[in-house]
Design a protein around this motif. Structure first.
Motif, PDB file in Angstrom:
ATOM      1  N   ARG A 189       2.770 -11.042  -4.190  1.00 34.07           N
ATOM      2  CA  ARG A 189       1.933 -11.784  -5.148  1.00 34.07           C
ATOM      3  C   ARG A 189       2.705 -12.951  -5.760  1.00 34.07           C
ATOM      4  O   ARG A 189       2.148 -14.023  -5.991  1.00 34.07           O
ATOM      5  N   MET A 190       3.999 -12.761  -6.024  1.00 39.80           N
ATOM      6  CA  MET A 190       4.816 -13.853  -6.568  1.00 39.80           C
ATOM      7  C   MET A 190       4.917 -14.993  -5.560  1.00 39.80           C
ATOM      8  O   MET A 190       4.835 -16.171  -5.926  1.00 39.80           O
ATOM      9  N   VAL A 191       5.073 -14.655  -4.289  1.00 43.51           N
ATOM     10  CA  VAL A 191       5.103 -15.683  -3.243  1.00 43.51           C
ATOM     11  C   VAL A 191       3.758 -16.405  -3.197  1.00 43.51           C
ATOM     12  O   VAL A 191       3.697 -17.635  -3.130  1.00 43.51           O
ATOM     13  N   ARG A 192       2.663 -15.634  -3.262  1.00 43.34           N
ATOM     14  CA  ARG A 192       1.314 -16.235  -3.239  1.00 43.34           C
ATOM     15  C   ARG A 192       1.144 -17.247  -4.382  1.00 43.34           C
ATOM     16  O   ARG A 192       0.500 -18.282  -4.223  1.00 43.34           O
ATOM     17  N   GLU A 193       1.737 -16.948  -5.528  1.00 38.14           N
ATOM     18  CA  GLU A 193       1.601 -17.829  -6.690  1.00 38.14           C
ATOM     19  C   GLU A 193       2.572 -19.005  -6.666  1.00 38.14           C
ATOM     20  O   GLU A 193       2.619 -19.791  -7.610  1.00 38.14           O
ATOM     21  N   PRO A 248      -1.359 -10.767   1.017  1.00 42.05           N
ATOM     22  CA  PRO A 248      -2.388 -11.504   0.283  1.00 42.05           C
ATOM     23  C   PRO A 248      -2.769 -12.798   1.003  1.00 42.05           C
ATOM     24  O   PRO A 248      -1.965 -13.383   1.736  1.00 42.05           O
ATOM     25  N   ASP A 249      -4.001 -13.254   0.781  1.00 39.00           N
ATOM     26  CA  ASP A 249      -4.426 -14.547   1.311  1.00 39.00           C
ATOM     27  C   ASP A 249      -3.460 -15.618   0.831  1.00 39.00           C
ATOM     28  O   ASP A 249      -3.025 -15.616  -0.317  1.00 39.00           O
ATOM     29  N   GLY A 250      -3.123 -16.529   1.715  1.00 43.65           N
ATOM     30  CA  GLY A 250      -2.229 -17.625   1.357  1.00 43.65           C
ATOM     31  C   GLY A 250      -0.763 -17.333   1.614  1.00 43.65           C
ATOM     32  O   GLY A 250       0.067 -18.217   1.459  1.00 43.65           O
ATOM     33  N   VAL A 251      -0.434 -16.108   1.983  1.00 41.76           N
ATOM     34  CA  VAL A 251       0.953 -15.746   2.279  1.00 41.76           C
ATOM     35  C   VAL A 251       1.085 -15.543   3.778  1.00 41.76           C
ATOM     36  O   VAL A 251       0.271 -14.869   4.401  1.00 41.76           O
TER      37      VAL A 251
END
Length: 86
Positions: free
Chosen positions: A27-31, A49-52
Protein backbone atom coordinates in the motif's frame (compact mmCIF):
# COMPACT_ATOMS: atom_id res chain seq x y z
CA UNK A 1 16.68 -8.18 3.59
CA UNK A 2 16.57 -4.82 1.85
CA UNK A 3 20.01 -3.83 3.13
CA UNK A 4 21.51 -7.17 2.00
CA UNK A 5 19.94 -6.92 -1.45
CA UNK A 6 21.09 -3.36 -1.97
CA UNK A 7 24.60 -4.16 -0.74
CA UNK A 8 24.78 -7.01 -3.25
CA UNK A 9 23.69 -4.55 -5.94
CA UNK A 10 26.41 -2.12 -4.86
CA UNK A 11 24.56 0.64 -3.06
CA UNK A 12 23.07 1.61 0.29
CA UNK A 13 19.34 2.43 0.37
CA UNK A 14 17.94 5.65 1.79
CA UNK A 15 15.27 4.15 4.06
CA UNK A 16 12.59 6.61 5.10
CA UNK A 17 9.69 4.27 5.95
CA UNK A 18 9.67 0.78 7.42
CA UNK A 19 6.92 -1.78 7.90
CA UNK A 20 6.81 -5.39 9.01
CA UNK A 21 3.57 -6.13 7.15
CA UNK A 22 3.80 -6.91 3.43
CA UNK A 23 0.28 -5.67 2.72
CA UNK A 24 1.25 -2.33 4.24
CA UNK A 25 4.47 -2.25 2.20
CA UNK A 26 2.45 -2.75 -0.98
CA UNK A 27 0.00 0.00 0.00
CA UNK A 28 2.89 2.39 0.73
CA UNK A 29 4.32 1.66 -2.73
CA UNK A 30 0.86 2.23 -4.26
CA UNK A 31 0.74 5.65 -2.57
CA UNK A 32 4.09 6.63 -4.07
CA UNK A 33 6.09 6.50 -0.84
CA UNK A 34 8.91 4.48 -2.41
CA UNK A 35 9.79 0.98 -3.50
CA UNK A 36 9.84 -2.21 -1.47
CA UNK A 37 10.98 -5.80 -1.53
CA UNK A 38 8.44 -8.53 -0.94
CA UNK A 39 8.69 -12.30 -1.33
CA UNK A 40 7.09 -13.69 -4.49
CA UNK A 41 4.57 -15.58 -2.37
CA UNK A 42 3.07 -12.26 -1.20
CA UNK A 43 1.58 -11.69 -4.65
CA UNK A 44 -0.53 -14.82 -4.37
CA UNK A 45 -1.36 -14.68 -0.66
CA UNK A 46 -1.83 -10.95 -0.03
CA UNK A 47 -2.52 -9.79 -3.56
CA UNK A 48 -1.06 -6.82 -5.37
CA UNK A 49 -2.96 -3.51 -5.21
CA UNK A 50 -3.96 -1.75 -8.43
CA UNK A 51 -1.16 0.50 -9.60
CA UNK A 52 1.62 -1.65 -8.15
CA UNK A 53 3.79 -3.72 -10.46
CA UNK A 54 6.01 -6.52 -9.19
CA UNK A 55 9.35 -6.90 -10.93
CA UNK A 56 11.66 -9.85 -10.32
CA UNK A 57 15.21 -9.12 -9.21
CA UNK A 58 17.10 -11.53 -11.40
CA UNK A 59 20.63 -10.20 -11.05
CA UNK A 60 21.02 -10.94 -7.34
CA UNK A 61 20.01 -13.96 -5.33
CA UNK A 62 18.30 -13.27 -2.03
CA UNK A 63 17.41 -16.14 0.25
CA UNK A 64 15.77 -16.36 3.63
CA UNK A 65 15.40 -19.08 6.19
CA UNK A 66 12.01 -19.82 7.68
CA UNK A 67 11.69 -21.82 10.86
CA UNK A 68 8.69 -23.37 12.56
CA UNK A 69 8.42 -23.26 16.32
CA UNK A 70 6.33 -26.06 17.80
CA UNK A 71 5.38 -26.98 21.31
CA UNK A 72 4.90 -30.70 20.80
CA UNK A 73 5.22 -32.94 17.79
CA UNK A 74 1.98 -34.69 16.91
CA UNK A 75 1.07 -36.44 13.65
CA UNK A 76 -0.75 -33.28 12.53
CA UNK A 77 2.24 -31.07 13.34
CA UNK A 78 4.55 -33.47 11.51
CA UNK A 79 2.25 -33.36 8.46
CA UNK A 80 2.25 -29.56 8.41
CA UNK A 81 6.04 -29.42 8.84
CA UNK A 82 6.39 -31.87 5.98
CA UNK A 83 4.24 -29.68 3.73
CA UNK A 84 6.16 -26.57 4.72
CA UNK A 85 9.43 -28.32 3.94
CA UNK A 86 8.20 -29.26 0.50
Amino acid sequence: MLNRACALAGFRPDVIHTADDYALVLRMVREGLGVGLVPELVATVVGVPDGVVLRPISTIEITRTTQALVRTVTPAVSAVLGLLGA
